[in-house]
Design a protein around this motif. Structure first.
Motif, PDB file in Angstrom:
ATOM      1  N   ALA A  79      33.476  35.142  49.894  1.00 48.52           N
ATOM      2  CA  ALA A  79      34.345  36.157  50.488  1.00 48.52           C
ATOM      3  C   ALA A  79      33.950  37.528  49.956  1.00 48.52           C
ATOM      4  O   ALA A  79      33.454  37.655  48.836  1.00 48.52           O
ATOM      5  CB  ALA A  79      35.805  35.870  50.171  1.00 48.52           C
ATOM      6  N   ALA A  80      34.184  38.555  50.760  1.00 54.13           N
ATOM      7  CA  ALA A  80      33.854  39.929  50.380  1.00 54.13           C
ATOM      8  C   ALA A  80      34.936  40.514  49.478  1.00 54.13           C
ATOM      9  O   ALA A  80      36.049  39.977  49.377  1.00 54.13           O
ATOM     10  CB  ALA A  80      33.690  40.784  51.634  1.00 54.13           C
ATOM     11  N   ASN A  81      34.624  41.637  48.834  1.00 51.60           N
ATOM     12  CA  ASN A  81      35.601  42.304  47.972  1.00 51.60           C
ATOM     13  C   ASN A  81      36.701  42.987  48.780  1.00 51.60           C
ATOM     14  O   ASN A  81      37.861  42.996  48.364  1.00 51.60           O
ATOM     15  CB  ASN A  81      34.899  43.353  47.095  1.00 51.60           C
ATOM     16  CG  ASN A  81      34.013  42.716  46.045  1.00 51.60           C
ATOM     17  OD1 ASN A  81      34.343  41.675  45.490  1.00 51.60           O
ATOM     18  ND2 ASN A  81      32.874  43.329  45.772  1.00 51.60           N
ATOM     19  N   LEU A  82      36.340  43.555  49.927  1.00 49.15           N
ATOM     20  CA  LEU A  82      37.310  44.275  50.744  1.00 49.15           C
ATOM     21  C   LEU A  82      37.888  43.356  51.820  1.00 49.15           C
ATOM     22  O   LEU A  82      37.182  42.472  52.329  1.00 49.15           O
ATOM     23  CB  LEU A  82      36.653  45.484  51.410  1.00 49.15           C
ATOM     24  CG  LEU A  82      36.212  46.611  50.468  1.00 49.15           C
ATOM     25  CD1 LEU A  82      35.429  47.671  51.243  1.00 49.15           C
ATOM     26  CD2 LEU A  82      37.415  47.241  49.776  1.00 49.15           C
ATOM     27  N   PRO A  83      39.150  43.531  52.212  1.00 52.07           N
ATOM     28  CA  PRO A  83      39.731  42.709  53.275  1.00 52.07           C
ATOM     29  C   PRO A  83      39.086  43.016  54.617  1.00 52.07           C
ATOM     30  O   PRO A  83      38.816  44.170  54.942  1.00 52.07           O
ATOM     31  CB  PRO A  83      41.210  43.119  53.268  1.00 52.07           C
ATOM     32  CG  PRO A  83      41.223  44.497  52.696  1.00 52.07           C
ATOM     33  CD  PRO A  83      40.122  44.526  51.695  1.00 52.07           C
ATOM     34  N   GLY A  84      38.831  41.973  55.376  1.00 54.27           N
ATOM     35  CA  GLY A  84      38.228  42.184  56.685  1.00 54.27           C
ATOM     36  C   GLY A  84      37.611  40.925  57.240  1.00 54.27           C
ATOM     37  O   GLY A  84      37.869  39.814  56.769  1.00 54.27           O
ATOM     38  N   ASP A  85      36.781  41.108  58.238  1.00 57.66           N
ATOM     39  CA  ASP A  85      36.204  39.996  58.983  1.00 57.66           C
ATOM     40  C   ASP A  85      34.796  39.682  58.470  1.00 57.66           C
ATOM     41  O   ASP A  85      34.274  40.340  57.565  1.00 57.66           O
ATOM     42  CB  ASP A  85      36.161  40.361  60.470  1.00 57.66           C
ATOM     43  CG  ASP A  85      36.342  39.143  61.366  1.00 57.66           C
ATOM     44  OD1 ASP A  85      36.126  38.007  60.885  1.00 57.66           O
ATOM     45  OD2 ASP A  85      36.681  39.315  62.549  1.00 57.66           O
ATOM     46  N   ALA A  86      34.185  38.676  59.057  1.00 59.66           N
ATOM     47  CA  ALA A  86      32.802  38.303  58.754  1.00 59.66           C
ATOM     48  C   ALA A  86      32.164  37.759  60.024  1.00 59.66           C
ATOM     49  O   ALA A  86      32.858  37.385  60.975  1.00 59.66           O
ATOM     50  CB  ALA A  86      32.752  37.271  57.630  1.00 59.66           C
ATOM     51  N   ILE A  87      30.847  37.724  60.013  1.00 61.42           N
ATOM     52  CA  ILE A  87      30.116  37.219  61.173  1.00 61.42           C
ATOM     53  C   ILE A  87      28.870  36.493  60.683  1.00 61.42           C
ATOM     54  O   ILE A  87      28.340  36.787  59.604  1.00 61.42           O
ATOM     55  CB  ILE A  87      29.715  38.378  62.129  1.00 61.42           C
ATOM     56  CG1 ILE A  87      29.194  37.826  63.463  1.00 61.42           C
ATOM     57  CG2 ILE A  87      28.707  39.322  61.480  1.00 61.42           C
ATOM     58  CD1 ILE A  87      28.967  38.890  64.519  1.00 61.42           C
ATOM     59  N   THR A  88      28.419  35.516  61.465  1.00 57.34           N
ATOM     60  CA  THR A  88      27.142  34.872  61.183  1.00 57.34           C
ATOM     61  C   THR A  88      26.085  35.440  62.121  1.00 57.34           C
ATOM     62  O   THR A  88      26.352  35.661  63.298  1.00 57.34           O
ATOM     63  CB  THR A  88      27.226  33.345  61.366  1.00 57.34           C
ATOM     64  OG1 THR A  88      27.654  33.054  62.694  1.00 57.34           O
ATOM     65  CG2 THR A  88      28.196  32.740  60.363  1.00 57.34           C
ATOM     66  N   ILE A  89      24.912  35.689  61.572  1.00 52.04           N
ATOM     67  CA  ILE A  89      23.777  36.201  62.338  1.00 52.04           C
ATOM     68  C   ILE A  89      22.687  35.143  62.286  1.00 52.04           C
ATOM     69  O   ILE A  89      22.230  34.768  61.196  1.00 52.04           O
ATOM     70  CB  ILE A  89      23.268  37.533  61.753  1.00 52.04           C
ATOM     71  CG1 ILE A  89      24.384  38.588  61.748  1.00 52.04           C
ATOM     72  CG2 ILE A  89      22.051  38.040  62.535  1.00 52.04           C
ATOM     73  CD1 ILE A  89      24.052  39.821  60.930  1.00 52.04           C
ATOM     74  N   ASP A  90      22.292  34.621  63.434  1.00 52.28           N
ATOM     75  CA  ASP A  90      21.262  33.585  63.489  1.00 52.28           C
ATOM     76  C   ASP A  90      19.887  34.227  63.637  1.00 52.28           C
ATOM     77  O   ASP A  90      19.620  34.948  64.600  1.00 52.28           O
ATOM     78  CB  ASP A  90      21.515  32.642  64.663  1.00 52.28           C
ATOM     79  CG  ASP A  90      22.792  31.838  64.493  1.00 52.28           C
ATOM     80  OD1 ASP A  90      23.045  31.372  63.362  1.00 52.28           O
ATOM     81  OD2 ASP A  90      23.535  31.674  65.476  1.00 52.28           O
TER      82      ASP A  90
END
Length: 229
Positions: A79-90
């Protein structure tokens, strides 16, 4: 490696599911849980100079952490330090490279290499520090953002303008220019509250975040005791 994005979009955790003996790499400090039997090794991937480039120039940690699944397989939550979303890049044949702005790389599968790339003086003057994180190879990259994630797919010749602090990543097929938000008028740019913007031209994909990390730092600094008014 298979990635399951959980608790999204506001507090996204990326669960990286590994086959028996499979490895993955993550930003130092990104892991918050893993299954039993996962072995961990932290080192300066690529040697001292590569580690320094990632840290000093790319805004990432000097160290990368490698996780290896046991003979039963396993999973690692990052998980990142800041609150928010994530995405996978293929990354795959024909699209085996992607460019990320500093602080947005979170993790990747073993077939992907992470390095720091000079993005040109345009990035330097745009407040991005001049350097980008370059992901190359075949596999999956997990990128994080501050706030909500916007995915913008541009056709050939199609353009979009994004504030420099809101850019997460973009495909290498994208052409870009950095300019003042109000073209040719520095005073008007300052009055509008905007500084520099990316002017992207397709074809390709642009990833943007709805919140600006620099804006958060400015807000905290202004509201601390003794901070500027």
């Amino acid at each position: 490696m298979r990635v399951d994005l959980r608790h999204n979009p506001s507090w996204t955790v990326a669960r990286c599911i590994l086959a028996p003996g499979e490895q993955m790499k993550a930003e130092s400090g990104a892991m918050y849980a893993h299954s039993a039997g996962i072995s961990i090794e932290a080192k300066m991937e690529g040697g001292l100079m590569a580690g320094l480039r990632r840290s000093v120039l790319g805004g990432e940690s000097m160290f990368m952490t490698t996780y290896t699944a046991s003979h039963n397989g396993g999973w690692v939550d990052v998980a990142a330090n800041l609150p928010g979303d994530a995405i996978t890049i293929d990354l795959e044949p024909g699209q085996d490279r992607f460019l990320l702005t500093k602080g947005c790389w979170l993790a990747n599968s073993a077939g992907v290499g992470i390095d720091t790339k000079w993005g040109g003086a345009r990035n330097l003057f745009g407040g991005e520090g001049g350097f980008l994180v370059e992901a190359t190879g075949h596999g999956v990259v997990v990128a994080s953002c501050f706030g909500a994630l916007d995915v913008i797919d541009l056709e050939a010749g199609e353009q979009v303008v994004v504030d420099t602090g809101h850019v997460v990543a973009y495909a290498p097929t994208i052409a870009y220019n950095i300019r003042r938000a109000v073209q040719g008028r520095s005073i008007q740019s300052m009055k509008s509250g905007e500084g520099f913007v990316f002017e992207f031209t397709g074809p390709g994909r642009v990833l943007a975040q709805s919140r600006n990390p620099s804006g958060l730092l400015g807000y905290i600094g202004a509201n601390l005791p003794g901070g500027r008014a």
